[in-house]
Design an enzyme around this catalytic site. Structure first.
Site, PDB file in Angstrom:
ATOM      1  N   ARG A  23       0.825  -1.224   0.000  1.00  0.00           N
ATOM      2  CA  ARG A  23       0.000   0.000   0.000  1.00  0.00           C
ATOM      3  C   ARG A  23       0.854   1.267   0.000  1.00  0.00           C
ATOM      4  O   ARG A  23       0.432   2.293   0.539  1.00  0.00           O
ATOM      5  CB  ARG A  23      -0.926   0.042   1.220  1.00  0.00           C
ATOM      6  CG  ARG A  23      -2.047  -0.958   1.204  1.00  0.00           C
ATOM      7  CD  ARG A  23      -3.235  -0.448   0.397  1.00  0.00           C
ATOM      8  NE  ARG A  23      -4.231  -1.502   0.260  1.00  0.00           N
ATOM      9  CZ  ARG A  23      -5.311  -1.603   1.030  1.00  0.00           C
ATOM     10  NH1 ARG A  23      -5.543  -0.726   1.951  1.00  0.00           N
ATOM     11  NH2 ARG A  23      -6.153  -2.593   0.830  1.00  0.00           N
ATOM     12  N   ARG A  27      -3.296   6.457   1.111  1.00  0.00           N
ATOM     13  CA  ARG A  27      -3.806   7.686   1.727  1.00  0.00           C
ATOM     14  C   ARG A  27      -2.868   8.358   2.720  1.00  0.00           C
ATOM     15  O   ARG A  27      -3.083   9.503   3.086  1.00  0.00           O
ATOM     16  CB  ARG A  27      -5.152   7.400   2.401  1.00  0.00           C
ATOM     17  CG  ARG A  27      -6.275   7.276   1.390  1.00  0.00           C
ATOM     18  CD  ARG A  27      -7.486   6.636   1.997  1.00  0.00           C
ATOM     19  NE  ARG A  27      -7.125   5.288   2.444  1.00  0.00           N
ATOM     20  CZ  ARG A  27      -7.928   4.497   3.135  1.00  0.00           C
ATOM     21  NH1 ARG A  27      -9.117   4.914   3.496  1.00  0.00           N
ATOM     22  NH2 ARG A  27      -7.529   3.302   3.477  1.00  0.00           N
ATOM     23  N   ARG A  36      -6.162  11.497  -5.810  1.00  0.00           N
ATOM     24  CA  ARG A  36      -7.377  10.766  -5.439  1.00  0.00           C
ATOM     25  C   ARG A  36      -8.573  11.715  -5.336  1.00  0.00           C
ATOM     26  O   ARG A  36      -9.704  11.329  -5.643  1.00  0.00           O
ATOM     27  CB  ARG A  36      -7.108  10.035  -4.130  1.00  0.00           C
ATOM     28  CG  ARG A  36      -8.267   9.421  -3.430  1.00  0.00           C
ATOM     29  CD  ARG A  36      -8.808   8.201  -4.136  1.00  0.00           C
ATOM     30  NE  ARG A  36      -9.793   7.586  -3.279  1.00  0.00           N
ATOM     31  CZ  ARG A  36     -11.022   8.060  -3.112  1.00  0.00           C
ATOM     32  NH1 ARG A  36     -11.412   9.120  -3.791  1.00  0.00           N
ATOM     33  NH2 ARG A  36     -11.858   7.467  -2.279  1.00  0.00           N
TER      34      ARG A  36
HETATM   35  O1  CP3 Z   1       0.107  -1.768  -2.442  1.00  0.00           O
HETATM   36  C1  CP3 Z   1      -0.170  -0.822  -3.209  1.00  0.00           C
HETATM   37  O2  CP3 Z   1       0.259   0.328  -3.038  1.00  0.00           O
HETATM   38  C2  CP3 Z   1      -0.985  -1.116  -4.462  1.00  0.00           C
HETATM   39  C3  CP3 Z   1      -2.371  -0.864  -4.383  1.00  0.00           C
HETATM   40  C4  CP3 Z   1      -3.310  -1.788  -3.645  1.00  0.00           C
HETATM   41  C5  CP3 Z   1      -4.548  -1.338  -3.134  1.00  0.00           C
HETATM   42  N1  CP3 Z   1      -5.251  -2.395  -2.678  1.00  0.00           N
HETATM   43  C6  CP3 Z   1      -4.985   0.077  -3.135  1.00  0.00           C
HETATM   44  C7  CP3 Z   1      -6.082   0.501  -2.251  1.00  0.00           C
HETATM   45  C8  CP3 Z   1      -3.251  -3.167  -3.415  1.00  0.00           C
HETATM   46  C9  CP3 Z   1      -2.132  -4.133  -3.710  1.00  0.00           C
HETATM   47  C10 CP3 Z   1      -4.494  -3.526  -2.823  1.00  0.00           C
HETATM   48  C11 CP3 Z   1      -4.848  -4.919  -2.486  1.00  0.00           C
HETATM   49  C12 CP3 Z   1      -6.018  -5.171  -1.654  1.00  0.00           C
HETATM   50  N2  CP3 Z   1      -7.263  -4.613  -1.755  1.00  0.00           N
HETATM   51  C13 CP3 Z   1      -6.080  -6.144  -0.640  1.00  0.00           C
HETATM   52  C14 CP3 Z   1      -4.960  -7.061  -0.284  1.00  0.00           C
HETATM   53  C15 CP3 Z   1      -3.974  -6.386   0.582  1.00  0.00           C
HETATM   54  C16 CP3 Z   1      -4.418  -6.174   1.984  1.00  0.00           C
HETATM   55  O3  CP3 Z   1      -4.425  -5.026   2.420  1.00  0.00           O
HETATM   56  O4  CP3 Z   1      -4.727  -7.175   2.654  1.00  0.00           O
HETATM   57  C17 CP3 Z   1      -7.368  -6.127  -0.085  1.00  0.00           C
HETATM   58  C18 CP3 Z   1      -7.873  -6.975   1.044  1.00  0.00           C
HETATM   59  C19 CP3 Z   1      -8.116  -5.160  -0.809  1.00  0.00           C
HETATM   60  C20 CP3 Z   1      -9.534  -4.799  -0.630  1.00  0.00           C
HETATM   61  C21 CP3 Z   1      -9.667  -3.399  -0.168  1.00  0.00           C
HETATM   62  N3  CP3 Z   1      -9.406  -2.289  -0.942  1.00  0.00           N
HETATM   63  C22 CP3 Z   1     -10.064  -2.957   1.099  1.00  0.00           C
HETATM   64  C23 CP3 Z   1     -10.422  -3.865   2.267  1.00  0.00           C
HETATM   65  C24 CP3 Z   1     -10.052  -1.568   1.058  1.00  0.00           C
HETATM   66  C25 CP3 Z   1     -10.529  -0.636   2.114  1.00  0.00           C
HETATM   67  C26 CP3 Z   1      -9.611  -0.576   3.247  1.00  0.00           C
HETATM   68  C27 CP3 Z   1      -8.921   0.750   3.238  1.00  0.00           C
HETATM   69  O5  CP3 Z   1      -7.685   0.762   3.370  1.00  0.00           O
HETATM   70  O6  CP3 Z   1      -9.637   1.758   3.122  1.00  0.00           O
HETATM   71  C28 CP3 Z   1      -9.582  -1.153  -0.209  1.00  0.00           C
HETATM   72  C29 CP3 Z   1      -9.396   0.220  -0.676  1.00  0.00           C
HETATM   73  C30 CP3 Z   1      -8.036   0.589  -1.170  1.00  0.00           C
HETATM   74  N4  CP3 Z   1      -7.223  -0.196  -1.936  1.00  0.00           N
HETATM   75  C31 CP3 Z   1      -7.393   1.852  -0.971  1.00  0.00           C
HETATM   76  C32 CP3 Z   1      -6.179   1.809  -1.654  1.00  0.00           C
HETATM   77  C33 CP3 Z   1      -5.152   2.875  -1.791  1.00  0.00           C
HETATM   78  C34 CP3 Z   1      -7.985   3.032  -0.226  1.00  0.00           C
HETATM   79  C35 CP3 Z   1      -9.054   3.651  -1.075  1.00  0.00           C
HETATM   80  C36 CP3 Z   1      -9.049   5.159  -1.178  1.00  0.00           C
HETATM   81  O7  CP3 Z   1      -8.095   5.774  -1.682  1.00  0.00           O
HETATM   82  O8  CP3 Z   1     -10.069   5.725  -0.781  1.00  0.00           O
END
Ligand code: CP3
Length: 345
Positions: A23, A27, A36
């Site tokens: 990640r 954010r 974003r």
């Molecule tokens: O690692 C990176 O920088 C690459 C981008 C990336 C994102 N999601 C961006 C993201 C990667 C590799 C993921 C994978 C992902 N997505 C996983 C596996 C990794 C982990 O954390 O276990 C999972 C379970 C998801 C599903 C997901 N996406 C969730 C549960 C959420 C909400 C939780 C949160 O952090 O708000 C997301 C949203 C998400 N994915 C964001 C980002 C940058 C935040 C969204 C935003 O900008 O509003």
């Protein structure tokens, strides 16, 4: 090209320990929030120019040794035909979850060039924007983790929906896992063909399964994905990451992945002694350690590097994604300390 990350994946000698952060484009970074702010999260994932822009941000700011495609593990779920929404500050919502045989039947094992062209275009544009500075990592979710979201319709603490399907309708669940597996294998191959130099399989909730269920519901499916990538691209490292899986390490290794991603719940030397020296490891600082003062972060980095004992095949990372309240300066401190303390003499 800075090839430390790829060399470590292959367990070759490196000048210093490579690091990237799960990640890392997210954010906690003001420059990410600025981009974003122009669109929704899904809009960002589906606009190649913007996805490429945020992917490169942490390379400039943190000096990490690899970039990771900006996308989400649920993008291919949507492409299989399950509607997906992200509600502000809440996480994913799938308003039409997969419950019945008809729902599984309807799922589309899609052609990535046809259904997710934006992902492949984001990869091509990111590779261009990186100018060969660092390799780009592609990724996908593991079948259990994706099925868990698909059946539940969103996040959960206990994932009873998917587990109940596994127990009460095992044939249906195997059909679902099989379709996901086929899709994800094609999706990862397409990412490699578009320019990714390594791929990571995220099994974020893989630790919800005990050993027996891991062997039924995860191992054969992840093995199939790893084999599909290796059959066409034997040179591309595959990383298998999960959380809460310290008790499943020997089984994680059986997937055939080149690198095992560790969370922070186990010491790296203990994990390596279980895994053996013929596989690389990635990890494993607790993401909340970045809330500590700088000297304490340094001490924790030192401890992980000391425990790794100078062995080849270590990629530094957090044990899970970096959290939104993290001070970006602390992430920078982490990267520079890993590079300083990991230097081989
Ligand atoms: O690692 C990176 O920088 C690459 C981008 C990336 C994102 N999601 C961006 C993201 C990667 C590799 C993921 C994978 C992902 N997505 C996983 C596996 C990794 C982990 O954390 O276990 C999972 C379970 C998801 C599903 C997901 N996406 C969730 C549960 C959420 C909400 C939780 C949160 O952090 O708000 C997301 C949203 C998400 N994915 C964001 C980002 C940058 C935040 C969204 C935003 O900008 O509003």
């Amino acid at each position: 090209m800075n090839d430390r990350f790829l060399r470590a994946c292959r367990r070759e000698p490196v000048d210093t320990t490579p690091i990237w952060i799960m990640r890392q484009a997210g954010r906690y970074l003001p420059q990410y929030r600025a981009v974003r702010g122009k669109t929704t999260f899904l809009g960002l994932c589906k606009t190649p120019e913007l996805a490429a822009e945020v992917t490169v941000q942490p390379i400039d700011f943190l000096d990490v040794d690899a970039a990771i495609l900006f996308s989400d593990i649920l993008i291919p779920v949507e492409a299989m035909g399950v509607p997906l929404e992200f509600h502000e500050n809440e996480g994913p919502v799938l308003p039409q979850p997969v419950k019945t045989a008809a729902d599984v039947q309807k799922l589309d094992v899609f052609d990535p060039t046809d259904r997710t062209p934006f992902t492949l275009e984001a990869i091509r544009q990111t590779v261009q924007a990186l100018h060969g500075r660092v390799p780009l990592i592609g990724f996908a979710g593991a079948p259990f983790t994706l099925a868990a979201y698909m059946v539940e319709g969103g996040g959960s603490k206990s994932w009873l929906g998917v587990k109940r399907m596994m127990r009460q309708e095992p044939q249906l669940a195997h059909q679902l896992f099989g379709k996901i597996t086929e899709t994800i294998a094609q999706y990862l191959l397409a990412q490699v063909e578009a320019g990714c130099k390594a791929v990571q399989i995220f099994d974020s909730w893989g630790g919800e399964l005990g050993p027996e269920d891991f062997e039924i519901w995860t191992l054969p499916y992840v093995q199939r994905i790893v084999q599909a990538v290796k059959a066409k691209h034997p040179e591309v490292p595959v990383i298998y990451f999960g959380t809460g899986m310290s008790t499943l390490l020997t089984r994680m290794k059986k997937t055939g992945a080149d690198v095992i991603g560790l969370d922070w719940r186990i010491e790296i030397d203990v994990a390596r002694s279980i895994l053996g020296d013929d596989v690389a490891v990635q990890g494993n600082l607790d993401p909340t350690a970045l809330f500590l003062p700088k000297e304490e972060i340094t001490r924790r980095v030192e401890e992980i590097i000391r425990r790794n004992g100078g062995k080849n095949g270590h990629i530094f990372n957090l044990g899970h994604g970096i959290t939104p309240p993290t001070d970006p300066e602390m992430a920078r401190h982490l990267v520079s300390e890993v590079h300083r303390l990991g230097r081989r003499s």
